[in-house]
Motif scaffolding. Sequence first.
Motif, PDB file in Angstrom:
ATOM      1  N   PHE A  33       0.820  -1.205   0.000  1.00 57.07           N
ATOM      2  CA  PHE A  33       0.000   0.000   0.000  1.00 57.07           C
ATOM      3  C   PHE A  33       0.851   1.250   0.000  1.00 57.07           C
ATOM      4  CE2 PHE A  33      -2.160   3.347   2.382  1.00 57.07           C
ATOM      5  CZ  PHE A  33      -3.266   3.548   1.592  1.00 57.07           C
ATOM      6  N   LEU A  34       1.886   1.191   0.917  1.00 57.91           N
ATOM      7  CA  LEU A  34       2.785   2.357   0.975  1.00 57.91           C
ATOM      8  C   LEU A  34       3.515   2.550  -0.345  1.00 57.91           C
ATOM      9  CD1 LEU A  34       4.266   1.913   4.596  1.00 57.91           C
ATOM     10  CD2 LEU A  34       2.552   3.571   3.817  1.00 57.91           C
ATOM     11  N   GLY A  35       3.921   1.414  -0.964  1.00 55.96           N
ATOM     12  CA  GLY A  35       4.597   1.521  -2.269  1.00 55.96           C
ATOM     13  C   GLY A  35       3.672   2.129  -3.317  1.00 55.96           C
ATOM     14  N   HIS A  36       2.405   1.663  -3.327  1.00 58.01           N
ATOM     15  CA  HIS A  36       1.429   2.237  -4.279  1.00 58.01           C
ATOM     16  C   HIS A  36       1.177   3.706  -3.990  1.00 58.01           C
ATOM     17  CE1 HIS A  36       0.514  -1.376  -6.485  1.00 58.01           C
ATOM     18  NE2 HIS A  36       0.147  -2.064  -5.367  1.00 58.01           N
ATOM     19  N   GLU A  37       1.174   4.042  -2.700  1.00 53.13           N
ATOM     20  CA  GLU A  37       0.945   5.438  -2.337  1.00 53.13           C
ATOM     21  C   GLU A  37       2.067   6.322  -2.836  1.00 53.13           C
ATOM     22  OE1 GLU A  37      -0.156   8.139   1.580  1.00 53.13           O
ATOM     23  OE2 GLU A  37       0.733   6.157   1.830  1.00 53.13           O
TER      24      GLU A  37
END
Length: 456
Positions: A33-37
Motif C-alpha cells: 500500500f505504501l509503495g502504491h501510495e
Amino acid sequence: MEAATPNPSHVSQDFEHRIELGFNQLKKEVFNFLGHERASHQKSQQLEKELNVYKLALGGLEAECNRLRTLQSETLKEKKCLEDLMKGNRIVTLIDGDGAIFSKDLISQGQQGGRLAARTLSDSIMQFLSANYGARPYQLWVYLFYNKRGLTDTFNRVGLGSLCKSFEDFVVGFNQATERFVMVDVGSMKEAADVKLKVHLQDDIQLPQTFKVVFGGCHDGGYLACLRSSETSGYRGKLILLKGYTQMAPAIAELDLPFIEIPDLFMTQKLVPVNRWTTLSHSPNQMVTDTDTISDDASKMSTAESDEVDLDFAGTGTSYSRALQRAAPNLRESTRERSPSTEASSYAHATPGSRHVNPALPLSKQRPPPCTLFYLSTCKLGSKCKYAHDYLLNEDHFQEMRENSLKGPCPMINRGELCTWGDACCYGHYCPHSTKCPFYKIGICKFKGVDMHSKV
C-alpha cells in the motif's frame, strides 16, 4: 476409547504461527500500500507538472488565439475595403464631340457655358446612377474628342459662325471645370476621334475599378462592332448610352442598352450646311450631299485637285465664301442661251438651280446626272464636264447624293496613300459591303486600297 487431549504447547505454537503469518501478510500489504501510495504520489506530482505545462501552453494558445482574432477582425475590415475598391466607383464618360455637339446657348456663353455644360453633365449622370444603382462615392471621368477645324467650319456653313469666337473659351471653361474632365481637339484626320473613343472603351471597361462606361457616340453606327465586342466579353452590364441627337443610330438602338438623355445639353439634330446656291438663287434648299455617279468623277480626280477641295469634317460641302468665288465664272457663263440640240453638252453654262429633277428617276438616271464634284466640292472641268451643274436640288437630293458618293472609293485611299481630306472626304474609305463583299472575293471590287474591306 478416550479422545486424545491436545498438547497446550503445541496449540500455542500453532496460534503464534498463524498470528505471525497474518502479521506478515498484513505487513506485506501495508508495504504494498505504501509503495502504491508513493507511486501514486509521484504520478500525481508528475501529472501536476504536466498540468502546469499544459496550463502554460493553454495560456499561450489563448493569447495567440486572441491575437489571431484581432488579426482576423483587421483582415476582414481590409477585405471589405478591398471588395469595395474592387467593386469600382469609377465612371468613365466617352463622348464623340463631332456628333454630340453642345447646344448653341451653352457654347455662346464661352467659359461660363463650358463650366455650366460640365456641371450639367456631371449632375445628370450622378442623378441617373444614384437613382438606378444606389448612392456610392462615384468618381466621374469625362473624355470628349472632337475635330475643332471641322466643327468650326460646319458652324460657318450652317449660319452659326458667331459660335466660332466663343467656342475656344467654351472648351477652356469645360476643361477647367474639374481636373477629371478633358475636351481634346484630335485634328482633322479621318475618324481620329472614333479611334480614341474605341480604344478608351476597350481598355476602361475591362478595369475592375470601372463601375460604368457612359458612351456618347450612339449617333454613329460605326461604333456598333466595338459595343458588341464589349457585350460579348461580358461587360454589357457596364454600358450606358448617352444620347446627343434625338434619334440614335438604328443598329445601336437595337442593342437595348440603358441610356441617359440630358435636356438642353446637346444639339438634338444633325447640323446641315446650307445649299451653295442659297443666296445666289434665293432657294431655300439645304445641302446634305451625295450622288450615285461618283466612280467616274473619282477616277478623274488628281491628288492636286483633291488638295484644293474645301469640305467640312463630315464631307458635306464647300464653305459659302468658296462657293461664291468659284461660282462667279459659272454665273458669267450662265447668261449664254442653250438650244435643245446642244442642251446635253452645254448644261454647265446654265443658270445654277434652273434645271428641275425628274422625280420619277433617281439622280444617277437623270439625263444628264448631276455632277457630284460640283455639288459636293469643286468640279474643275467647267463646260467640259459631262455631268450637270444646274439642277435645283433639295435636301433629299443632297442626302441621296452623299449616300451614293460613299459607294465610290476615295481615289487616294484606293492608291494606298493617306487621304489629305481627312474627315472632309465625301468618298468612301471603306467598302459598304465590308468583309461580305462578293466582288472583293473574286478580285473585281473597285475598293482596292489596303483595309478598305476590314471595317464591319
